[in-house]
Design a protein around this motif. Structure first.
Motif, PDB file in Angstrom:
ATOM      1  N   GLN A  31       0.904  -1.335  -0.215  1.00 49.26           N
ATOM      2  CA  GLN A  31      -0.002  -0.080  -0.046  1.00 49.26           C
ATOM      3  C   GLN A  31       0.674   1.138   0.003  1.00 49.26           C
ATOM      4  N   TYR A  34      -6.550   2.126  -3.051  1.00 46.58           N
ATOM      5  CA  TYR A  34      -5.661   1.109  -3.106  1.00 46.58           C
ATOM      6  C   TYR A  34      -5.684  -0.032  -4.142  1.00 46.58           C
ATOM      7  N   LYS A  35      -7.028  -0.388  -4.439  1.00 45.34           N
ATOM      8  CA  LYS A  35      -7.187  -1.424  -5.205  1.00 45.34           C
ATOM      9  C   LYS A  35      -7.329  -0.710  -6.690  1.00 45.34           C
ATOM     10  N   VAL A  81      -3.205  -6.100 -10.516  1.00 50.47           N
ATOM     11  CA  VAL A  81      -4.418  -7.078 -10.287  1.00 50.47           C
ATOM     12  C   VAL A  81      -5.197  -6.883 -11.517  1.00 50.47           C
TER      13      VAL A  81
END
Length: 166
Positions: free
Chosen positions: A33, A47-48, A57
């Motif tokens: 992070q 964050y995602k 991701v």
């Protein structure tokens, strides 16, 4: 840590899935992070979203293959064709089984008739009568034996004649 080493550092991060690594997972998550916050231009994202922009991701729905560009009408037609072929195979299978059952039934009926004939012969012989069919079989066997004996004698005669001619 400078920004130019950040992608290399993120590539070295390891995901632990076992429960005994929970503390290590939390530590790595915090480091990741903080590292993603250091990248320029993505500080305002969650964050995602930063992970998605960084390429860590995959976006939902992507499974590493190209999206299908198959025409729905063609796909439906292939499905229908497959169903038709399946029904045709099933029909052939049932026809084969019906033929097999009918042939076995015919064989069973023939055996029953033969068994009934043998029962009648046995009942006649118990009454002291010899059925004409048995007489014909016996005379046919005697005639067959006589013919076999004459054929054997003829062969023996030929072999003797051949051996005496030299």
């Amino acid at each position: 840590m400078t920004a130019r080493y950040l992608p290399r550092y993120l590539k070295l991060c390891v995901w632990f899935g076992a429960p005994q690594y929970k503390r290590e997972m939390e530590t790595l998550e915090r480091v990741q992070q903080k590292a993603t916050k250091m990248r320029k231009g993505v500080e305002h994202l969650s964050y995602k979203e930063r992970l998605v922009v960084g390429g860590k991701v995959k976006k939902p729905g992507k499974r590493g293959r190209k999206p299908a560009k198959i025409d729905l009408k063609a796909k439906l037609e292939r499905s229908r064709q497959s169903a038709r072929e399946c029904r045709a195979r099933k029909k052939l299978r049932y026809q084969y089984l019906e033929e097999l059952v009918s042939s076995r039934e015919r064989a069973i009926c023939a055996l029953r008739e033969e068994l009934e004939m043998y029962k009648q012969w046995c009942m006649a012989m118990d009454q002291g009568k010899i059925p004409s069919e048995i007489k014909a079989l016996l005379t046919g066997e005697e005639q067959g034996k006589a013919q076999q004996n004459s054929a054997k004698l003829a062969k023996a005669g030929k072999t003797e004649a051949n051996s005496s001619n030299p």
